[in-house]
Scaffold this active site. Structure first.
Site, short mmCIF file in Angstrom:
data_model
loop_
_atom_site.label_atom_id
_atom_site.label_comp_id
_atom_site.label_asym_id
_atom_site.label_seq_id
_atom_site.Cartn_x
_atom_site.Cartn_y
_atom_site.Cartn_z
N HIS A 1 0.63 -1.17 0.14
CA HIS A 1 0.16 -0.47 0.00
C HIS A 1 1.16 1.22 0.24
O HIS A 1 1.90 1.03 0.21
CB HIS A 1 -0.85 -0.58 0.52
N CYS B 1 3.07 -4.70 6.45
CA CYS B 1 2.61 -3.88 5.64
C CYS B 1 4.07 -4.52 4.93
O CYS B 1 5.41 -4.11 5.30
CB CYS B 1 1.47 -3.25 4.92
#
EC number: 2.-.-.-
Length: 176
Positions: free
Chosen positions: A111, A127
């Site tokens: 992301h 992440c």
């Protein structure tokens, strides 16, 4: 009878792709936690290498080969109830979720970020963070189903991609 049983089995079983996965030319993403870099393999070449942020500790960003299962523009941050597109949203401009540890693509992902200065460092909760302009490009480049390999490796992206059949060595390409 055998034909009948095989026919029933084929009707109720999922249809699996035939052949190798990924197929030569398919997009493939490699994240190297050792160097905090992400490579995109496309059309039998390394299309680009990008700086990323990964887990604060080695165990936070899972290693293995996963599949992209969900993509979202201006993703909503559920943990703190922050709307997509907000400058306070830590997910940035795009979310590319993958199925690590048996999840559905909404826990682990690649992301953007609202902290561009964090890219290139070991700072995430698991992440993979990218600069927003680069994750927008990646989002446009790879479809749902793209394989994502996360590794901790001292080899080049080309060597890793060849091992995982995402790249074909020049001498292995059949001449037609």
């Amino acid at each position: 009878m055998r034909f009948f049983l095989c026919s029933i089995f084929m009707m109720i079983s999922p249809i699996w792709p035939l052949g190798e996965n990924p197929l030569p030319g398919d997009p493939y993403v490699i994240v190297n936690k050792r160097t905090n870099e992400l490579a995109v393999i496309l059309d039998n070449k390394v299309e680009g290498v990008y700086s990323v942020a990964t887990g604060k500790t080695d165990d936070l960003t899972p290693e293995g080969e996963f599949s992209v299962t969900v993509k979202a523009e201006n993703p909503y941050y559920r943990k703190k109830n922050i709307e997509g597109g907000s400058p306070d949203n830590p997910l940035g401009a795009r979310w590319i979720g993958f199925d690590a540890k048996g999840t559905d693509g909404r826990i682990y992902g690649i992301h953007g970020t609202n902290r561009e200065e964090s890219v290139g460092k070991f700072v995430s909760n698991g992440c993979i963070r990218m600069h927003n302009d680069e994750v927008v490009h990646l989002f446009q480049t790879i479809p749902v189903g793209t394989r994502v390999l996360i590794t901790d490796d001292n080899r080049s992206f080309e060597e890793i991609a060849i091992e995982h059949k995402a790249l074909i060595k020049k001498q292995d390409i059949p001449i037609e």
